[in-house]
Design a protein around this motif. Structure first.
Motif, mmCIF file in Angstrom:
data_model
loop_
_atom_site.group_PDB
_atom_site.id
_atom_site.type_symbol
_atom_site.label_atom_id
_atom_site.label_comp_id
_atom_site.label_asym_id
_atom_site.label_seq_id
_atom_site.Cartn_x
_atom_site.Cartn_y
_atom_site.Cartn_z
ATOM 1 N N MET A 80 0.818 -1.210 0.000
ATOM 2 C CA MET A 80 0.000 0.000 0.000
ATOM 3 C C MET A 80 0.856 1.266 0.000
ATOM 4 S SD MET A 80 -2.952 -1.117 -0.415
ATOM 5 C CE MET A 80 -3.817 0.437 -0.283
ATOM 6 N N GLN A 81 2.083 1.158 0.491
ATOM 7 C CA GLN A 81 2.999 2.308 0.516
ATOM 8 C C GLN A 81 3.809 2.445 -0.784
ATOM 9 O OE1 GLN A 81 3.011 4.573 3.048
ATOM 10 N NE2 GLN A 81 1.274 3.357 3.750
ATOM 11 N N ALA A 82 3.853 1.384 -1.562
ATOM 12 C CA ALA A 82 4.681 1.373 -2.772
ATOM 13 C C ALA A 82 3.971 2.076 -3.932
ATOM 14 C CB ALA A 82 5.009 -0.068 -3.162
ATOM 15 N N ALA A 83 4.724 2.814 -4.686
ATOM 16 C CA ALA A 83 4.182 3.464 -5.876
ATOM 17 C C ALA A 83 4.020 2.436 -6.998
ATOM 18 C CB ALA A 83 5.114 4.579 -6.328
ATOM 19 N N PHE A 84 2.898 2.513 -7.702
ATOM 20 C CA PHE A 84 2.710 1.644 -8.860
ATOM 21 C C PHE A 84 3.748 2.030 -9.915
ATOM 22 C CE2 PHE A 84 0.969 0.399 -12.930
ATOM 23 C CZ PHE A 84 0.593 -0.914 -12.679
ATOM 24 N N PRO A 85 4.388 1.034 -10.523
ATOM 25 C CA PRO A 85 5.395 1.337 -11.558
ATOM 26 C C PRO A 85 4.763 2.084 -12.736
ATOM 27 C CG PRO A 85 5.537 -0.966 -10.853
ATOM 28 C CD PRO A 85 4.285 -0.397 -10.258
ATOM 29 N N GLY A 86 5.128 3.348 -12.886
ATOM 30 C CA GLY A 86 4.513 4.218 -13.881
ATOM 31 C C GLY A 86 4.551 3.686 -15.299
ATOM 32 N N ARG A 87 5.634 3.052 -15.684
ATOM 33 C CA ARG A 87 5.765 2.529 -17.049
ATOM 34 C C ARG A 87 4.708 1.477 -17.362
ATOM 35 N NH1 ARG A 87 8.072 -1.730 -19.943
ATOM 36 N NH2 ARG A 87 8.554 -2.881 -18.058
ATOM 37 N N LEU A 88 4.162 0.849 -16.318
ATOM 38 C CA LEU A 88 3.219 -0.252 -16.531
ATOM 39 C C LEU A 88 1.757 0.191 -16.582
ATOM 40 C CD1 LEU A 88 4.901 -2.987 -14.314
ATOM 41 C CD2 LEU A 88 5.099 -2.618 -16.783
ATOM 42 N N ARG A 89 1.494 1.494 -16.395
ATOM 43 C CA ARG A 89 0.122 1.992 -16.532
ATOM 44 C C ARG A 89 -0.336 1.785 -17.971
ATOM 45 N NH1 ARG A 89 0.307 3.933 -11.931
ATOM 46 N NH2 ARG A 89 0.449 5.905 -10.922
ATOM 47 N N GLY A 90 -1.386 1.017 -18.135
ATOM 48 C CA GLY A 90 -1.914 0.750 -19.467
ATOM 49 C C GLY A 90 -1.098 -0.240 -20.273
ATOM 50 N N ALA A 91 -0.112 -0.859 -19.665
ATOM 51 C CA ALA A 91 0.777 -1.782 -20.390
ATOM 52 C C ALA A 91 0.338 -3.232 -20.212
ATOM 53 C CB ALA A 91 2.208 -1.628 -19.890
ATOM 54 N N ASP A 92 0.587 -4.003 -21.239
ATOM 55 C CA ASP A 92 0.453 -5.456 -21.184
ATOM 56 C C ASP A 92 1.862 -6.030 -21.175
ATOM 57 O OD1 ASP A 92 -2.238 -5.025 -21.499
ATOM 58 O OD2 ASP A 92 -2.466 -6.316 -23.249
ATOM 59 N N VAL A 93 2.066 -7.024 -20.331
ATOM 60 C CA VAL A 93 3.335 -7.750 -20.297
ATOM 61 C C VAL A 93 2.989 -9.224 -20.430
ATOM 62 C CG1 VAL A 93 5.348 -8.364 -18.907
ATOM 63 C CG2 VAL A 93 4.482 -6.011 -18.859
ATOM 64 N N ALA A 94 3.589 -9.872 -21.398
ATOM 65 C CA ALA A 94 3.330 -11.298 -21.648
ATOM 66 C C ALA A 94 1.825 -11.563 -21.762
ATOM 67 C CB ALA A 94 3.964 -12.159 -20.560
ATOM 68 N N GLY A 95 1.114 -10.613 -22.386
ATOM 69 C CA GLY A 95 -0.320 -10.771 -22.597
ATOM 70 C C GLY A 95 -1.187 -10.488 -21.379
ATOM 71 N N VAL A 96 -0.613 -9.894 -20.333
ATOM 72 C CA VAL A 96 -1.348 -9.618 -19.094
ATOM 73 C C VAL A 96 -1.419 -8.108 -18.878
ATOM 74 C CG1 VAL A 96 -1.391 -9.960 -16.589
ATOM 75 C CG2 VAL A 96 -0.560 -11.790 -18.080
#
Length: 112
Positions: A23-39
């Protein structure tokens, strides 16, 4: 029975600690709206977080639907984490660690 209760207390404490870190960790900005390995990464985070928070709120119990959902997400986490680096990998590894602890909880196996 005492051993099972003790282990469950340890499991709750471990998930609680990981949850608080998450809950304290920032969401990795690069992954907003991103798919990785189809996820879709935001949905993976939100779905697992919802199940974990429910498990904590219900004292270490989730329903069969959430258990099945988490089991599917566990496989997705295993697939995407090797594709991530640094903070991203740590963020999703924490989700995987919580998922494994919840899925391995006594009494949380789906009835079938």
């Amino acid at each position: 029975m005492i051993g099972v209760l003790f282990r469950m207390t340890d499991r709750m404490a471990a998930v609680t600690e990981l949850w608080e870190e998450h809950m304290q960790a920032a969401f990795p900005g690069r992954l907003r709206g991103a798919d990785v390995a189809g996820v879709e990464m935001v949905m993976l985070d939100a779905g697992v977080a919802g199940c974990v928070s429910t498990w904590l709120r219900k004292g270490g119990n989730i329903d069969d639907q959430r258990w099945d959902y988490l089991a599917t997400r566990e496989q997705q986490l295993i697939r995407v984490i090797p594709e991530l680096d640094g903070h991203e990998a740590a963020y999703y590894q924490r989700l995987l660690d919580m998922t494994i602890l919840v899925l391995d909880s006594p009494g949380d196996r789906p009835s079938g």
